[in-house]
Design a protein around this motif. Structure first.
Motif, PDB file in Angstrom:
ATOM      1  N   ASP A  95      14.284  18.951   4.587  1.00 49.32           N
ATOM      2  CA  ASP A  95      13.360  18.213   5.457  1.00 49.32           C
ATOM      3  C   ASP A  95      14.111  17.495   6.574  1.00 49.32           C
ATOM      4  OD1 ASP A  95      11.228  19.048   3.955  1.00 49.32           O
ATOM      5  OD2 ASP A  95      11.074  17.211   2.779  1.00 49.32           O
ATOM      6  N   VAL A  96      15.262  16.889   6.231  1.00 52.20           N
ATOM      7  CA  VAL A  96      16.059  16.185   7.237  1.00 52.20           C
ATOM      8  C   VAL A  96      16.582  17.176   8.268  1.00 52.20           C
ATOM      9  CG1 VAL A  96      18.189  14.894   7.647  1.00 52.20           C
ATOM     10  CG2 VAL A  96      16.690  14.272   5.741  1.00 52.20           C
ATOM     11  N   SER A 155      14.149  19.739  15.196  1.00 54.41           N
ATOM     12  CA  SER A 155      12.913  19.634  15.986  1.00 54.41           C
ATOM     13  C   SER A 155      12.823  18.312  16.743  1.00 54.41           C
ATOM     14  CB  SER A 155      11.696  19.754  15.056  1.00 54.41           C
ATOM     15  OG  SER A 155      11.691  20.982  14.374  1.00 54.41           O
ATOM     16  N   ALA A 156      13.856  17.482  16.641  1.00 52.61           N
ATOM     17  CA  ALA A 156      13.823  16.154  17.272  1.00 52.61           C
ATOM     18  C   ALA A 156      13.664  16.282  18.787  1.00 52.61           C
ATOM     19  CB  ALA A 156      15.094  15.385  16.934  1.00 52.61           C
ATOM     20  N   PRO A 157      12.730  15.530  19.374  1.00 57.98           N
ATOM     21  CA  PRO A 157      12.486  15.650  20.816  1.00 57.98           C
ATOM     22  C   PRO A 157      13.521  14.927  21.681  1.00 57.98           C
ATOM     23  CG  PRO A 157      11.021  14.014  19.870  1.00 57.98           C
ATOM     24  CD  PRO A 157      11.751  14.644  18.716  1.00 57.98           C
ATOM     25  N   ASP A 158      14.211  13.937  21.094  1.00 61.25           N
ATOM     26  CA  ASP A 158      15.189  13.178  21.866  1.00 61.25           C
ATOM     27  C   ASP A 158      16.231  12.561  20.928  1.00 61.25           C
ATOM     28  OD1 ASP A 158      13.998  10.754  20.787  1.00 61.25           O
ATOM     29  OD2 ASP A 158      12.426  10.984  22.302  1.00 61.25           O
ATOM     30  N   GLU A 159      17.256  11.943  21.549  1.00 59.69           N
ATOM     31  CA  GLU A 159      18.375  11.393  20.797  1.00 59.69           C
ATOM     32  C   GLU A 159      17.957  10.239  19.891  1.00 59.69           C
ATOM     33  OE1 GLU A 159      18.270  12.026  23.946  1.00 59.69           O
ATOM     34  OE2 GLU A 159      19.945  13.374  24.456  1.00 59.69           O
ATOM     35  N   LYS A 160      17.071   9.392  20.375  1.00 58.60           N
ATOM     36  CA  LYS A 160      16.636   8.251  19.571  1.00 58.60           C
ATOM     37  C   LYS A 160      15.929   8.718  18.305  1.00 58.60           C
ATOM     38  CE  LYS A 160      13.991   3.935  19.700  1.00 58.60           C
ATOM     39  NZ  LYS A 160      13.146   3.044  20.531  1.00 58.60           N
ATOM     40  N   ALA A 205      16.365  11.571  16.755  1.00 58.86           N
ATOM     41  CA  ALA A 205      17.372  12.156  15.868  1.00 58.86           C
ATOM     42  C   ALA A 205      18.150  11.062  15.140  1.00 58.86           C
ATOM     43  CB  ALA A 205      18.330  13.031  16.677  1.00 58.86           C
ATOM     44  N   PHE A 206      18.449   9.987  15.848  1.00 61.50           N
ATOM     45  CA  PHE A 206      19.163   8.865  15.231  1.00 61.50           C
ATOM     46  C   PHE A 206      18.350   8.249  14.099  1.00 61.50           C
ATOM     47  CE2 PHE A 206      20.136   4.299  15.024  1.00 61.50           C
ATOM     48  CZ  PHE A 206      21.501   4.340  14.751  1.00 61.50           C
ATOM     49  N   LEU A 207      17.071   8.063  14.331  1.00 62.81           N
ATOM     50  CA  LEU A 207      16.206   7.481  13.317  1.00 62.81           C
ATOM     51  C   LEU A 207      16.092   8.398  12.097  1.00 62.81           C
ATOM     52  CD1 LEU A 207      13.370   5.973  15.542  1.00 62.81           C
ATOM     53  CD2 LEU A 207      15.189   4.743  14.335  1.00 62.81           C
ATOM     54  N   ILE A 208      16.031   9.693  12.345  1.00 61.74           N
ATOM     55  CA  ILE A 208      15.950  10.650  11.220  1.00 61.74           C
ATOM     56  C   ILE A 208      17.213  10.547  10.351  1.00 61.74           C
ATOM     57  CG2 ILE A 208      15.986  13.116  10.634  1.00 61.74           C
ATOM     58  CD1 ILE A 208      14.296  13.512  13.256  1.00 61.74           C
ATOM     59  N   LEU A 209      18.372  10.457  10.979  1.00 61.27           N
ATOM     60  CA  LEU A 209      19.630  10.394  10.244  1.00 61.27           C
ATOM     61  C   LEU A 209      19.844   9.067   9.536  1.00 61.27           C
ATOM     62  CD1 LEU A 209      22.028  12.155  12.764  1.00 61.27           C
ATOM     63  CD2 LEU A 209      21.636  12.851  10.407  1.00 61.27           C
ATOM     64  N   THR A 210      19.334   8.005  10.098  1.00 62.65           N
ATOM     65  CA  THR A 210      19.642   6.673   9.544  1.00 62.65           C
ATOM     66  C   THR A 210      18.556   6.101   8.667  1.00 62.65           C
ATOM     67  OG1 THR A 210      18.835   5.634  11.590  1.00 62.65           O
ATOM     68  CG2 THR A 210      21.187   6.086  11.446  1.00 62.65           C
ATOM     69  N   GLN A 211      17.360   6.665   8.700  1.00 64.39           N
ATOM     70  CA  GLN A 211      16.273   6.135   7.867  1.00 64.39           C
ATOM     71  C   GLN A 211      15.963   7.045   6.689  1.00 64.39           C
ATOM     72  OE1 GLN A 211      12.928   5.266  10.366  1.00 64.39           O
ATOM     73  NE2 GLN A 211      13.959   3.576  11.398  1.00 64.39           N
ATOM     74  N   SER A 226      25.827   5.928  16.701  1.00 59.66           N
ATOM     75  CA  SER A 226      24.878   5.234  17.578  1.00 59.66           C
ATOM     76  C   SER A 226      24.119   6.286  18.382  1.00 59.66           C
ATOM     77  CB  SER A 226      25.619   4.271  18.521  1.00 59.66           C
ATOM     78  OG  SER A 226      26.560   4.961  19.310  1.00 59.66           O
ATOM     79  N   PRO A 227      22.933   5.951  18.908  1.00 57.47           N
ATOM     80  CA  PRO A 227      22.121   6.950  19.631  1.00 57.47           C
ATOM     81  C   PRO A 227      22.845   7.598  20.810  1.00 57.47           C
ATOM     82  CG  PRO A 227      20.796   5.025  19.093  1.00 57.47           C
ATOM     83  CD  PRO A 227      22.215   4.669  18.749  1.00 57.47           C
ATOM     84  N   ASP A 228      23.760   6.865  21.449  1.00 57.95           N
ATOM     85  CA  ASP A 228      24.457   7.431  22.605  1.00 57.95           C
ATOM     86  C   ASP A 228      25.504   8.475  22.215  1.00 57.95           C
ATOM     87  OD1 ASP A 228      25.898   5.102  21.549  1.00 57.95           O
ATOM     88  OD2 ASP A 228      27.322   5.462  23.159  1.00 57.95           O
ATOM     89  N   ARG A 229      25.755   8.613  20.914  1.00 62.30           N
ATOM     90  CA  ARG A 229      26.696   9.643  20.462  1.00 62.30           C
ATOM     91  C   ARG A 229      25.957  10.801  19.775  1.00 62.30           C
ATOM     92  NH1 ARG A 229      29.681   5.116  19.019  1.00 62.30           N
ATOM     93  NH2 ARG A 229      29.331   5.442  16.793  1.00 62.30           N
ATOM     94  N   ILE A 230      24.696  10.983  20.154  1.00 65.98           N
ATOM     95  CA  ILE A 230      23.927  12.147  19.705  1.00 65.98           C
ATOM     96  C   ILE A 230      23.697  13.054  20.913  1.00 65.98           C
ATOM     97  CG2 ILE A 230      21.709  12.949  18.818  1.00 65.98           C
ATOM     98  CD1 ILE A 230      21.623  10.522  17.037  1.00 65.98           C
TER      99      ILE A 230
END
Length: 215
Positions: free
Chosen positions: A195-196, A202-207, A209-215, A75-79
């Motif tokens: 690419d991932v 380079s992710a600017p925030d946790e959300k 990073a979460f989207l990159i990992l899950t999508q 979940s985003p809070d665990r990034i």
């Protein structure tokens, strides 16, 4: 069997009164709790005994899902986005994040076992990635946390001797061997993509990073 914590295939076979081949097949299929030290299967005595008790009592866990995604265990809070530049600092910070999960009842045990596991063998798999992982009775359901460092962690000891930037920490219940292996496989597969990895670093925030990992 001798009274020690880590058992070999031969010792487990003697204890269970089955062939070594049967124990090997169980280990390969993820039917019995075990892990590899290098290329050799090893079994924790306490986990084997618990597994036997559950089999004899009929307390069989539900079948492992065929498909596991990162979104199932993260979940985003665990990034964690951090500037940690040492292995110890990163593992300590990330264990604290993972230990805050409702699935972890003993955060101190989690941190301790993570470092014990690292002493046995580094979990740096190469390509700037590390995947520290443990199975504990104090974990109720498999859960993961991800740390992304803006600094290079050069003391991690990766297989390719490159610095680590992305750390995926996985904790599972002691009897979740098959699900545990599936999750490690999924994480490794996703992070094989250059690419991932570059997007995560380079992710600017946790959300994001979460989207990159899950999508």
């Amino acid at each position: 069997m001798e009274e020690h914590d880590l058992l070999t295939i031969d010792e487990v076979a003697q204890y269970l009164r089955v062939s070594e081949r049967t124990v090997y097949d169980w280990a390969h299929k993820g039917s019995i709790p075990c892990g590899k030290l290098g290329t050799t299967w090893r079994f924790k005595r306490s986990e084997v005994e618990k597994w036997v008790d559950e089999k004899l009592s009929g307390n069989v866990q539900s079948k492992t899902p065929q498909n596991i995604t990162i979104a199932d265990v993260l979940s985003p809070d665990r990034i964690l986005l951090t500037d940690s530049d040492s292995k110890e600092a990163m593992l300590t910070e990330l264990a604290e994040v993972l230990g805050a999960s409702e699935s972890v009842s003993d955060p101190a045990a989690l941190t301790r076992e993570i470092f014990i596991r690292e002493e046995l063998m580094s979990t740096g798999i190469g390509f700037n990635v590390a995947v520290p992982h443990v199975r504990l009775n104090s974990v109720s359901e498999l859960v993961m946390a991800v740390g992304i460092s803006q600094a290079e962690i050069r003391d991690y000891g990766s297989l390719d001797e490159e610095p680590v930037r992305i750390v995926c920490m996985v904790a599972a219940r002691a009897d979740q061997h098959a699900q545990y292996l599936k999750t490690l496989g999924v994480v490794s597969t996703v992070l094989k993509s250059k690419d991932v990895r570059e997007a995560l670093m380079s992710a600017p925030d946790e959300k994001s990073a979460f989207l990159i990992l899950t999508q």
